[in-house]
Motif scaffolding. Structure first.
Motif, PDB file in Angstrom:
ATOM      1  N   VAL B  16      -0.471  -2.730   4.160  1.00 15.29           N
ATOM      2  CA  VAL B  16       0.614  -3.111   4.943  1.00 15.29           C
ATOM      3  C   VAL B  16       0.605  -2.252   6.312  1.00 15.29           C
ATOM      4  O   VAL B  16       0.700  -3.198   7.111  1.00 15.29           O
ATOM      5  N   LYS B  17       0.355  -1.038   6.031  1.00 13.08           N
ATOM      6  CA  LYS B  17       0.224  -0.368   7.305  1.00 13.08           C
ATOM      7  C   LYS B  17      -0.744  -0.580   8.257  1.00 13.08           C
ATOM      8  O   LYS B  17      -0.677  -0.355   9.639  1.00 13.08           O
ATOM      9  N   THR B  18      -2.000  -0.946   7.748  1.00 10.36           N
ATOM     10  CA  THR B  18      -3.063  -1.273   8.612  1.00 10.36           C
ATOM     11  C   THR B  18      -2.973  -2.811   8.827  1.00 10.36           C
ATOM     12  O   THR B  18      -3.955  -3.314   9.341  1.00 10.36           O
ATOM     13  N   LYS B  19      -1.881  -3.445   8.372  1.00  9.79           N
ATOM     14  CA  LYS B  19      -1.465  -4.761   9.004  1.00  9.79           C
ATOM     15  C   LYS B  19      -2.903  -5.883   8.366  1.00  9.79           C
ATOM     16  O   LYS B  19      -3.102  -6.855   8.599  1.00  9.79           O
ATOM     17  N   LYS B  20      -3.261  -5.322   7.082  1.00 11.71           N
ATOM     18  CA  LYS B  20      -4.011  -6.208   6.503  1.00 11.71           C
ATOM     19  C   LYS B  20      -3.412  -7.367   5.784  1.00 11.71           C
ATOM     20  O   LYS B  20      -3.857  -8.241   5.489  1.00 11.71           O
ATOM     21  N   VAL B  21      -2.090  -7.037   5.226  1.00 13.30           N
ATOM     22  CA  VAL B  21      -1.435  -8.005   4.631  1.00 13.30           C
ATOM     23  C   VAL B  21       0.062  -7.763   5.279  1.00 13.30           C
ATOM     24  O   VAL B  21       0.402  -6.595   5.607  1.00 13.30           O
ATOM     25  N   SER B  22       0.767  -8.730   5.383  1.00 13.72           N
ATOM     26  CA  SER B  22       2.321  -8.686   5.933  1.00 13.72           C
ATOM     27  C   SER B  22       3.182  -8.440   4.639  1.00 13.72           C
ATOM     28  O   SER B  22       2.713  -8.745   3.648  1.00 13.72           O
ATOM     29  N   PHE B  64       6.454   1.608   9.819  1.00 12.99           N
ATOM     30  CA  PHE B  64       5.450   2.143   8.769  1.00 12.99           C
ATOM     31  C   PHE B  64       5.653   3.563   8.377  1.00 12.99           C
ATOM     32  O   PHE B  64       4.637   4.046   7.713  1.00 12.99           O
ATOM     33  N   ASP B  65       6.664   4.274   8.862  1.00 12.85           N
ATOM     34  CA  ASP B  65       6.807   5.693   8.671  1.00 12.85           C
ATOM     35  C   ASP B  65       7.504   5.958   7.271  1.00 12.85           C
ATOM     36  O   ASP B  65       7.611   7.012   6.559  1.00 12.85           O
ATOM     37  N   GLN B  66       8.086   4.670   6.598  1.00 10.72           N
ATOM     38  CA  GLN B  66       8.793   5.040   5.162  1.00 10.72           C
ATOM     39  C   GLN B  66       7.568   5.037   4.234  1.00 10.72           C
ATOM     40  O   GLN B  66       6.525   4.656   4.278  1.00 10.72           O
ATOM     41  N   LEU B  67       8.112   5.683   3.149  1.00 18.10           N
ATOM     42  CA  LEU B  67       7.326   5.763   1.933  1.00 18.10           C
ATOM     43  C   LEU B  67       7.012   4.465   1.390  1.00 18.10           C
ATOM     44  O   LEU B  67       5.685   4.354   0.833  1.00 18.10           O
ATOM     45  N   LEU B  68       7.595   3.591   1.353  1.00 15.00           N
ATOM     46  CA  LEU B  68       7.529   2.130   0.705  1.00 15.00           C
ATOM     47  C   LEU B  68       7.751   1.149   1.505  1.00 15.00           C
ATOM     48  O   LEU B  68       8.519   0.341   1.364  1.00 15.00           O
ATOM     49  N   PRO B  69       7.052   0.931   2.845  1.00 18.13           N
ATOM     50  CA  PRO B  69       7.158   0.256   3.921  1.00 18.13           C
ATOM     51  C   PRO B  69       6.876  -1.388   3.190  1.00 18.13           C
ATOM     52  O   PRO B  69       5.733  -1.874   3.071  1.00 18.13           O
ATOM     53  N   GLY B  70       8.164  -2.045   3.392  1.00 19.16           N
ATOM     54  CA  GLY B  70       7.692  -3.657   3.243  1.00 19.16           C
ATOM     55  C   GLY B  70       7.480  -4.008   1.697  1.00 19.16           C
ATOM     56  O   GLY B  70       6.876  -4.984   1.477  1.00 19.16           O
ATOM     57  N   ASP B 110      15.979   2.429   0.657  1.00 16.13           N
ATOM     58  CA  ASP B 110      16.193   3.287   1.725  1.00 16.13           C
ATOM     59  C   ASP B 110      14.985   3.714   2.437  1.00 16.13           C
ATOM     60  O   ASP B 110      14.776   4.154   3.254  1.00 16.13           O
ATOM     61  N   ASN B 111      13.977   3.793   1.346  1.00 11.99           N
ATOM     62  CA  ASN B 111      12.577   4.089   1.811  1.00 11.99           C
ATOM     63  C   ASN B 111      11.832   2.813   2.172  1.00 11.99           C
ATOM     64  O   ASN B 111      10.498   2.726   2.006  1.00 11.99           O
ATOM     65  N   GLY B 112      12.232   1.545   2.420  1.00 13.60           N
ATOM     66  CA  GLY B 112      11.456   0.581   2.736  1.00 13.60           C
ATOM     67  C   GLY B 112      11.177  -0.597   1.833  1.00 13.60           C
ATOM     68  O   GLY B 112      10.652  -1.774   2.322  1.00 13.60           O
ATOM     69  N   SER B 113      11.474  -0.364   0.811  1.00 14.15           N
ATOM     70  CA  SER B 113      11.371  -1.600  -0.339  1.00 14.15           C
ATOM     71  C   SER B 113      12.398  -2.299  -0.710  1.00 14.15           C
ATOM     72  O   SER B 113      13.609  -2.082   0.068  1.00 14.15           O
ATOM     73  N   PHE B 114      12.518  -3.537  -1.456  1.00 13.27           N
ATOM     74  CA  PHE B 114      13.418  -4.253  -1.803  1.00 13.27           C
ATOM     75  C   PHE B 114      13.268  -4.952  -2.883  1.00 13.27           C
ATOM     76  O   PHE B 114      12.132  -4.804  -3.739  1.00 13.27           O
ATOM     77  N   LEU B 115      14.029  -5.490  -3.758  1.00 13.08           N
ATOM     78  CA  LEU B 115      14.260  -6.111  -4.894  1.00 13.08           C
ATOM     79  C   LEU B 115      13.713  -7.513  -4.972  1.00 13.08           C
ATOM     80  O   LEU B 115      13.947  -8.296  -4.348  1.00 13.08           O
TER      81      LEU B 115
END
Lengths: 95, 485
Positions: B16-22, B64-70, B110-115
């Motif tokens: 995700v961070k290197t934008k290989k996948v959204s 992308f600075d979050q622990l669990l981005p997207g 709060d760390n970037g993830s969702f349900l």
């Protein structure tokens, strides 16, 4: 000790769980096998042991007795099985 | 690109961070997996629309600075989620929609993830096979006749089947570690007080802890970092500085002293469990750790103690389900008392009722001293065993479970044989310590088995480090064929 059917019905009454007469037999058997297992503890002498009441090395925190929340009646009533606008509704308790 | 879901959380985060996948692509891939895996029955509720919406928002404005981005995550259905049904695997909460979010899930979001959805579990987390859930058995991806362990069985199944990149469970007597062992995954029960219990449906409050379930040790460190932390809403939450478990992960364990307790070799334990334990010892020794024989003499009393303490606390905690304010209410019952009795009888399943009755009995007048007080005293002895041992060692290595996953229905009619499954995991809960189950090999049926590392209170980093070193040298690979899709 062993639990008989009457004792189990009494405990169920205390726990506010109605138990089908048909199920009392198997429940008695299950609970007795569990209690037989639990009663292994009687092998141990614990006369001089202090009971463990908290696993933490700290006492429970208390907070200031201030109101920090409230005015959410609607939210709280939202999940009630039977409601009117302001109260929880239960079967009639006074004549 | 290869399957984007068949990877560790850490790799997915990098992608995700290197934008290989959204985030949207990732979310859609998991939704597809979940829709193709209905046979496993791992989900009680899915929240696909919410997840797709959140993933789009992330992609439009990524951080992308979050622990669990997207990162989409499914969680055990014991964590209250705001505006999303939370059942605890019970009929009595079949229609319960919390108006608040548990602290642990809030920390994850709060760390970037969702349900992504809510995962099946044993009713009120009472069970070791996920067979007590009102929503039916969960199947272990390892084999179509096998239980996934319990109580976090939906979590272990979903994780091993690539239906979520990581997940969280709760562990009162082994409910994270035993299912992790049965599915070839990693599960950590943190120190009591490290993760907030606020907003988690309560089972036994002095034992319950939430923790991560992941594919790798590194993933476990990331998740623990994201979910843990002080919470003033939980009066037993420990107030300490937040640790950076993933950043501080090290694989050098030279000189560490690992205790090997002789009491963890039990009668009728399959030989493979012993062989695996030997293998684990050798790996740690070859990495420079020192093995030390220890004794935890009260180990055999842990389960009987647990089956007093846990039901006692449960009978008190579950008194709240009375059909008045939320949850199921029986249509029968002429008066208030009868309404309570019918509601609880119809709303709870057999195992939950059994435990409420045990708990009510051991706390009742005339029996309290003989059972509950006795159990509290033995609990003190069990804790003291660990305290004494930890004066000379850094961690303890044991098997996680006395066997690999058993067949559905095999132990259902014999409560005591079901309880014995938790023989190696329960002592840790009674002592409030952290413990990790990590996959270590397979038995002669090819089913995964785990080893358990137990640490001192708040010494999660050390057992993660040992696990990290072990994982690199163990050579275990979870070979799961996707037979269900």
């Amino acid at each position: 000790m062993s639990l008989d059917k009457e004792k189990i019905k009494h405990v169920a009454k205390l726990a506010r769980i109605s138990v089908d007469e048909a199920k009392v037999e198997s429940l008695t058997k299950d609970l007795n096998s569990i209690f037989k297992f639990i009663e292994q503890l009687n092998e141990l002498n614990t006369d001089k042991v202090e009971p463990l009441t908290s696993i933490l090395n700290q006492s429970l925190r208390s907070r200031k007795d201030d109101i920090s929340d409230g005015k959410i009646r609607e939210k709280i009533l939202k999940n009630s099985p039977k409601e009117n606008e302001e109260f929880f509704v239960v079967p009639k308790v006074v004549e | 690109m290869a399957d984007i879901t068949n990877q560790s959380l850490n790799e997915i985060i990098e992608n995700v961070k290197t934008k290989k996948v959204s985030s949207s692509e990732l979310t859609k891939a998991y939704i597809k997996n979940i829709e193709g895996a209905k046979k496993l029955n791992a989900f009680v509720t899915t929240t696909f629309d919410l997840a797709l919406d959140k993933s789009k928002k992330f992609d439009n404005k990524p951080n992308f600075d979050q622990l669990l981005p997207g990162i989409p995550l499914a969680v055990k259905d014991l964590f209250c989620t705001e505006n999303t049904k939370t059942t605890a695997g019970s009929n009595i909460l079949n229609n319960f929609i919390p108006s608040y979010e548990s602290t642990v899930t809030k920390n994850l979001w709060d760390n970037g993830s969702f349900l992504l959805g809510k995962l099946n579990c044993d009713e009120f987390a009472m069970g070791s096979s996920n067979e007590t859930s009102y929503y039916g058995n969960v199947i272990n991806p390892v084999g179509d006749q096998l239980v996934p362990g319990g109580s976090s069985g939906g979590s272990s199944s979903a994780l091993a089947a690539d239906l979520t990149p990581a997940t969280i469970g709760t562990d009162t007597g082994g409910s994270i570690r035993q299912p992790a062992s049965f599915t070839g995954t990693v599960g950590l029960k943190p120190t009591y007080g490290l993760c907030s219990r606020w907003g988690i449906v309560a089972f036994a409050s002095s034992l319950d802890q939430a923790g991560p379930m992941t594919k790798t040790i590194k993933d476990c460190a990331i998740m623990l970092e994201a979910m843990s932390g002080f919470d003033e809403k939980d009066s037993t939450s420990i107030n300490k500085k937040k640790e950076q478990y993933s950043k501080n992960l090290k694989d050098n364990i030279k000189g560490l002293k690992i205790g090997i307790p002789k009491e963890y070799r039990v009668d009728n334990m399959p030989k493979e469990v012993d062989v695996l334990w030997e293998k684990g010892k050798k790996i740690l020794k070859d990495l420079g750790a020192q093995l030390i024989d220890i004794s935890l003499p009260h180990t055999k009393y842990a389960l009987p103690t647990y089956y007093i303490v846990a039901p006692a606390e449960a009978s008190s905690n579950l008194a709240r389900y009375d059909g008045v304010r939320y949850g199921y209410r029986s249509k029968q019952g002429k008066d208030l008392i009868e309404m309570y009795e019918k509601t609880r009888s119809e709303g709870f399943g057999d195992e939950v009722k059994r435990r409420i009755l045990i708990g009510t009995y051991v706390l009742s007048s005339g029996y309290y001293d003989a059972y509950y007080l006795k159990a509290q005293k033995v609990r003190q002895l069990i804790k003291k065993d660990f305290d004494d041992s930890f004066k000379n060692i850094d961690a303890i290595l044991t098997p996680s479970t006395p066997s690999s996953a058993f067949k559905i229905g095999e132990k259902k009619n014999d409560p005591v044989s079901m309880y014995l499954n938790d023989i190696f995991t329960v002592p840790v809960n009674l002592a409030g310590l952290p413990a990790l189950s990590m996959p270590a090999g397979v038995d002669n049926k090819g089913q995964p088995l785990g080893l358990q590392l137990i640490g001192k209170a708040l010494d999660e980093q050390k057992i993660l480090n040992i696990g990290y070193a072990f994982e690199k040298n163990c050579g275990f690979k979870n070979e799961i064929k996707k037979w269900w899709s």
